[in-house]
Design a protein around this motif. Structure first.
Motif, PDB file in Angstrom:
ATOM      1  N   THR B 120     -57.704  26.959 -29.445  1.00 34.92           N
ATOM      2  CA  THR B 120     -56.507  27.656 -29.914  1.00 34.92           C
ATOM      3  C   THR B 120     -55.318  27.304 -29.038  1.00 34.92           C
ATOM      4  O   THR B 120     -55.468  26.840 -27.899  1.00 34.92           O
ATOM      5  N   LEU B 121     -54.129  27.529 -29.587  1.00 36.68           N
ATOM      6  CA  LEU B 121     -52.918  27.229 -28.832  1.00 36.68           C
ATOM      7  C   LEU B 121     -52.855  28.080 -27.562  1.00 36.68           C
ATOM      8  O   LEU B 121     -52.453  27.602 -26.502  1.00 36.68           O
ATOM      9  N   ALA B 122     -53.291  29.337 -27.665  1.00 37.00           N
ATOM     10  CA  ALA B 122     -53.239  30.224 -26.500  1.00 37.00           C
ATOM     11  C   ALA B 122     -54.216  29.760 -25.414  1.00 37.00           C
ATOM     12  O   ALA B 122     -53.896  29.740 -24.224  1.00 37.00           O
ATOM     13  N   GLU B 123     -55.444  29.362 -25.849  1.00 35.44           N
ATOM     14  CA  GLU B 123     -56.441  28.916 -24.868  1.00 35.44           C
ATOM     15  C   GLU B 123     -55.945  27.645 -24.146  1.00 35.44           C
ATOM     16  O   GLU B 123     -56.155  27.483 -22.946  1.00 35.44           O
ATOM     17  N   ASN B 124     -55.265  26.751 -24.878  1.00 37.86           N
ATOM     18  CA  ASN B 124     -54.743  25.529 -24.234  1.00 37.86           C
ATOM     19  C   ASN B 124     -53.764  25.899 -23.116  1.00 37.86           C
ATOM     20  O   ASN B 124     -53.805  25.317 -22.033  1.00 37.86           O
ATOM     21  N   LEU B 125     -52.901  26.886 -23.378  1.00 36.81           N
ATOM     22  CA  LEU B 125     -51.950  27.304 -22.339  1.00 36.81           C
ATOM     23  C   LEU B 125     -52.704  27.889 -21.145  1.00 36.81           C
ATOM     24  O   LEU B 125     -52.355  27.633 -19.984  1.00 36.81           O
ATOM     25  N   ALA B 126     -53.745  28.646 -21.433  1.00 41.08           N
ATOM     26  CA  ALA B 126     -54.545  29.231 -20.345  1.00 41.08           C
ATOM     27  C   ALA B 126     -55.233  28.132 -19.544  1.00 41.08           C
ATOM     28  O   ALA B 126     -55.348  28.198 -18.311  1.00 41.08           O
ATOM     29  N   MET B 127     -55.695  27.110 -20.243  1.00 39.54           N
ATOM     30  CA  MET B 127     -56.348  25.983 -19.570  1.00 39.54           C
ATOM     31  C   MET B 127     -55.378  25.299 -18.605  1.00 39.54           C
ATOM     32  O   MET B 127     -55.753  24.891 -17.495  1.00 39.54           O
ATOM     33  N   ILE B 128     -54.142  25.133 -19.051  1.00 37.15           N
ATOM     34  CA  ILE B 128     -53.129  24.516 -18.185  1.00 37.15           C
ATOM     35  C   ILE B 128     -52.911  25.399 -16.954  1.00 37.15           C
ATOM     36  O   ILE B 128     -53.019  24.953 -15.804  1.00 37.15           O
ATOM     37  N   ARG B 129     -52.634  26.679 -17.216  1.00 35.77           N
ATOM     38  CA  ARG B 129     -52.330  27.617 -16.125  1.00 35.77           C
ATOM     39  C   ARG B 129     -53.468  27.673 -15.100  1.00 35.77           C
ATOM     40  O   ARG B 129     -53.258  27.483 -13.907  1.00 35.77           O
ATOM     41  N   ASP B 130     -54.680  27.884 -15.609  1.00 37.05           N
ATOM     42  CA  ASP B 130     -55.833  28.054 -14.714  1.00 37.05           C
ATOM     43  C   ASP B 130     -56.077  26.826 -13.861  1.00 37.05           C
ATOM     44  O   ASP B 130     -56.354  26.932 -12.662  1.00 37.05           O
ATOM     45  N   THR B 131     -56.033  25.655 -14.488  1.00 36.24           N
ATOM     46  CA  THR B 131     -56.386  24.438 -13.753  1.00 36.24           C
ATOM     47  C   THR B 131     -55.334  24.132 -12.695  1.00 36.24           C
ATOM     48  O   THR B 131     -55.665  23.776 -11.549  1.00 36.24           O
ATOM     49  N   VAL B 132     -54.071  24.283 -13.069  1.00 35.42           N
ATOM     50  CA  VAL B 132     -53.004  24.041 -12.093  1.00 35.42           C
ATOM     51  C   VAL B 132     -53.141  25.016 -10.931  1.00 35.42           C
ATOM     52  O   VAL B 132     -53.098  24.627  -9.743  1.00 35.42           O
ATOM     53  N   ALA B 133     -53.327  26.296 -11.276  1.00 34.41           N
ATOM     54  CA  ALA B 133     -53.404  27.320 -10.224  1.00 34.41           C
ATOM     55  C   ALA B 133     -54.600  27.086  -9.314  1.00 34.41           C
ATOM     56  O   ALA B 133     -54.509  27.194  -8.081  1.00 34.41           O
ATOM     57  N   HIS B 134     -55.744  26.714  -9.909  1.00 39.42           N
ATOM     58  CA  HIS B 134     -56.964  26.499  -9.127  1.00 39.42           C
ATOM     59  C   HIS B 134     -56.784  25.356  -8.125  1.00 39.42           C
ATOM     60  O   HIS B 134     -57.072  25.507  -6.928  1.00 39.42           O
ATOM     61  N   LEU B 135     -56.291  24.214  -8.601  1.00 42.93           N
ATOM     62  CA  LEU B 135     -56.173  23.046  -7.714  1.00 42.93           C
ATOM     63  C   LEU B 135     -55.081  23.253  -6.673  1.00 42.93           C
ATOM     64  O   LEU B 135     -55.203  22.816  -5.523  1.00 42.93           O
ATOM     65  N   THR B 136     -54.005  23.946  -7.081  1.00 46.40           N
ATOM     66  CA  THR B 136     -52.946  24.251  -6.121  1.00 46.40           C
ATOM     67  C   THR B 136     -53.505  25.135  -5.006  1.00 46.40           C
ATOM     68  O   THR B 136     -53.253  24.895  -3.821  1.00 46.40           O
ATOM     69  N   ALA B 137     -54.295  26.122  -5.403  1.00 48.13           N
ATOM     70  CA  ALA B 137     -54.895  27.019  -4.408  1.00 48.13           C
ATOM     71  C   ALA B 137     -55.844  26.259  -3.488  1.00 48.13           C
ATOM     72  O   ALA B 137     -56.026  26.617  -2.320  1.00 48.13           O
ATOM     73  N   GLU B 138     -56.455  25.191  -4.008  1.00 52.94           N
ATOM     74  CA  GLU B 138     -57.365  24.373  -3.198  1.00 52.94           C
ATOM     75  C   GLU B 138     -56.605  23.424  -2.272  1.00 52.94           C
ATOM     76  O   GLU B 138     -57.213  22.634  -1.556  1.00 52.94           O
TER      77      GLU B 138
END
Lengths: 524, 524
Positions: B120-138
């Motif tokens: 879904t369009l919403a899940e794609n946005l969540a995928m972007i947010r989560d992955t960016v946030a996760h790697l940035t935090a790492e």
């Protein structure tokens, strides 16, 4: 095409300034016919009087060139300083060419007038006026190429505009602004074109690619009001070349909605681009926009599955509109979807399971150094083997041997012997060549041509050798790619091995096998 | 280069999608060093985890790649739908690559989300947010490639902008807008970039050349506010290729006045472009802007006298600024200075006259297919011959012969015999090898090692074969480059001929001669 917008080709004149490009009179006639088939408005044939070849071209064109769409233009210069236009032999040659259009190159840059022409600014304007007026009065339509226009405009705007107006007022129906040194970028170029258009003169554009922006500059000029665009087939031209006429036409027609050529002519553009490159003998870059062999080729496995759903998601337009094809490249980066698509492209229906087997096989072969993206024939033979359970085979090789030597007198000799079995016969044949692979090629043809006469059509058009990583020096693994043709189609085959000759033999054997497959012989 | 503007190279990832381009891990390391020497800001090395080669590249890069200017970026995708970023093995591979930068490809086109990602369009946005946030935090810096951005913007502007903002708000420091299908033209592209820049996100640009406008599109984006520009060496890339990074850098620095690399780095650009093309084994187009062999070559005799007065009248800039040369195709005038310099580098003092003789000799040899850029030992032997009036020689070849065969049992045999004269002896020696050149190499060592024991230190470290263009099939002219080492230094030699074995022999003979010269033996 109406007179409202001109597609003006200068392949035969400015394009032939390219390093390594040499066109005979016959070459020029053939290229002119191709460009006419594309539907361009004008074909600049050369500079009659400046060299015998161009004079001869215009003479022959009158009887041998039956143009359907295009008009022929003769290129030349304004009269010499201090001479009447009617008395200048160079101008007389333009008149005598009987070309319906004459395109005069004129100086628009003050320093060029002084340093190259070595005359006064006023005399240069008079030269433009007189020559245009004279040829117009003689019944020819006159265009003017304002040379070094953009550099001239930056150096002396007033004089550059005076030169344009001198041409227009004397009767030139188009003044083409030339970025002769090719250094402009689209934004600044568009501003200048806009300024010139506002004088009321009909403006054309002539770009070179020294900044890699010739196409974009041409589009920017058209948007700024130019109604005449010059370019060369395949971007031929001096230094980095002229604007690629095929890319410009594709962009204007398909992306700007202009109606320049018919749909059928546009769909012939890829064929024409390749046909012209056959005449010039300059390999057409596989990356060439619209018409290049790779222009619609997809490698990334990521894309392949989505392409199956909707190809338009992954291409900027339908390649059929310019006569090109989408191609799926098979590589270790690609998965089952691309193998299935490639199979379909080749006319084979692969089940999901069979496709998975092929992928496994391809990945294994690639890990050993094979590559199939440039070896579609080897891939098809592999596919047929997977589907039929056996290799497609027209002959069986017993052994081969090649001897290369340099004799004490310095002469080099390459001689090959092959022993093959075909149609129940055992054949031993020998061939010589200027190298070992050429000798093997000759020997194999000698062996098989009596049984398979179609082999006579086979030509090896390219031969590439790559030494693969992971090993040292002359005992490294070698990959050989051979491109072959039977005059109708081209195909690639691949061979790999520690021994460069054995790898070449493998690619050669597959090239011959594929030729016989295409010719329709029964395989054993 | 400051962080204010990024030159981001993706040759090793997107460039390698080009048809026929296959890079080994070692190739990638070599190219990365060349790009670093040019002074690019980021080098995208590949997709760790997606294939073993790229994983290995990032592993080796940590110890073998001592980058002076550039930072390494790992390419990968946002997390899979329905998974936590921390639990996605693909994301873990990006983290484990330990690359300082991760560039995540993210969907910004609604139809691609639905058809290619199937979420879904919403899940794609969540995928972007989560992955960016996760790697940035790492601890990794994250860039996002907004794939198919421009087509997505046209289809659903609101969603495309949402995707950009999702990335930026989650911590992505750059969102690169990708014209993935390459169909954009500069004007419309600039309007879109301008719109995105106004959201406040830091914008990058990634263009493909399907409309022949990749360079112009990149420039238009920078003018519209993009501060990060992606491209590939020599315009490599899928279909019509990516924006040519060298052309983009040349234009931004020399025509837009940006300060991207040092003057010395820019003056090394032509050499680097050619060196990269040696690694990819894809001939660099002679027309390539700035760096092509023909980019500053003038054929028109018309202008010769004016060029002598002021070359700037006929070139868009001084070719020395990018390390290229003006060449007159009729009367050559370049080259002497570089030969003098190269001579000095090798320890030979060349008078102006001698240098001119060497230039003539080099030009003649180059026109026959030789190249000395990667064959410094062959160049030094040529220089010594010009200075001494005779070849440096330790042995004289009477003859050689090599036999390669495939026997009926399938075994392949390569056997060479050489007959040489050295130190007053006539020596006949035979060697076997896994290929013809290896066999010749062995035979020549067997013949000479007793007289010249230092030969034992000689190792052939690389062997490259290139078929030169302009000829057909297996009778084309072949160039062989051999890199050799004696454990202390490495040197290159070159051989050319229609016969691949004879060309290899020539390079081999010079490699051995140079080894003996370095070992200090007295030449005859």
């Amino acid at each position: 095409m109406s007179d409202g917008f001109h597609v003006y080709d200068t392949t035969l004149r400015d394009g032939s300034q390219q390093e390594g490009l040499n066109l005979s009179v016959q070459d020029k006639l053939v290229i002119a016919r191709h460009l006419d088939a594309l539907g361009v408005s004008f074909i600049e044939g050369g500079w009659p009087g400046a060299n015998p070849k161009d004079t001869e071209f215009f003479r022959l064109a009158r009887t041998e060139l039956d143009l359907k769409h295009a008009k022929l233009a003769a290129f030349g210069a304004t009269r010499r300083a201090g001479l009447k236009a009617a008395d200048d032999p160079q101008v007389a040659a333009l008149r005598d060419s009987r070309a319906p259009v004459v395109t005069l190159v004129a100086k628009a840059h003050d320093r060029h007038v002084e340093l190259a022409l070595r005359t006064t600014l006023a005399e240069n304007l008079a030269m433009i006026r007189d020559t245009v007026a004279h040829l117009t009065a003689e019944g020819q339509r006159v265009f003017v190429d304002a040379e070094h226009f953009f550099d001239g405009y930056k150096a002396n705007r007033a004089y550059a505009l005076e030169a344009v107006l001198a041409a227009a007022e004397a009767g030139a129906s188009v003044v083409a602004l030339c970025d002769t040194n090719g250094g402009m970028l689209p934004d600044e170029l568009a501003d200048v074109v806009h300024d010139v258009v506002s004088t009321g003169a009909r403006v054309g554009i002539h770009c070179h690619d020294d900044s890699g922006c010739a196409v974009a500059n041409s589009l920017a000029a058209v948007r700024a009001g130019a109604t005449h665009v010059q370019g060369c087939a395949n971007g031929y031209g001096e230094r980095s070349g002229n604007a690629n006429l095929f890319t410009v036409v594709g962009n204007l027609q398909l992306k700007r909605g202009m109606d320049l050529v018919s749909d059928a002519q546009l769909a012939d553009m890829t064929r024409i681009a390749h046909a012209v490159s056959e005449v010039t003998n300059i390999t057409l870059g596989s990356q060439a926009p619209y018409v290049g062999y790779s222009a619609f080729a997809h490698k990334a496995g990521l894309h392949a599955s989505a392409i199956k759903v909707d190809p338009d998601l992954y291409q900027h337009l339908d390649p059929a509109r310019v006569g090109n094809d989408m191609r799926m490249l098979v590589s270790s980066m690609s998965g089952r979807a691309s193998v299935e698509l490639k199979g379909k492209e080749l006319g084979y229906d692969l089940s999901g399971e069979k496709a998975a087997e092929v992928v496994t096989r391809v990945k294994d072969l690639e890990s050993r150094g094979y590559t199939f993206e440039a070896a579609d024939a080897s891939f098809e033979l592999l596919l047929r083997e997977e589907l039929a359970g056996a290799r497609t085979s027209y002959f069986k090789v017993e052994s081969w041997r090649v001897i290369v030597e340099q004799r004490p007198d310095g002469t080099q000799v390459s001689e090959a012997t092959v022993k093959v079995h075909a149609k129940g016969e055992r054949i031993v044949a020998t061939g010589e060549g200027n190298g070992p692979v050429n000798a093997l090629d000759t020997a194999l043809r000698v062996a098989l041509e009596r049984l398979y006469p179609e082999l006579a059509t086979l030509e090896l058009v390219d031969f590439k050798v790559r030494i693969l990583e992971g090993s040292h020096g002359t005992d490294a693994v070698t990959r050989v790619l051979i491109d072959s043709s039977d005059g109708k189609a081209e195909w690639g085959t691949v061979g790999v091995g520690e021994n460069i000759i054995a790898a070449s033999w493998e690619a050669l054997e597959e090239a011959v096998t594929y030729c016989l497959l295409r010719a329709g012989y029964d395989a054993s």
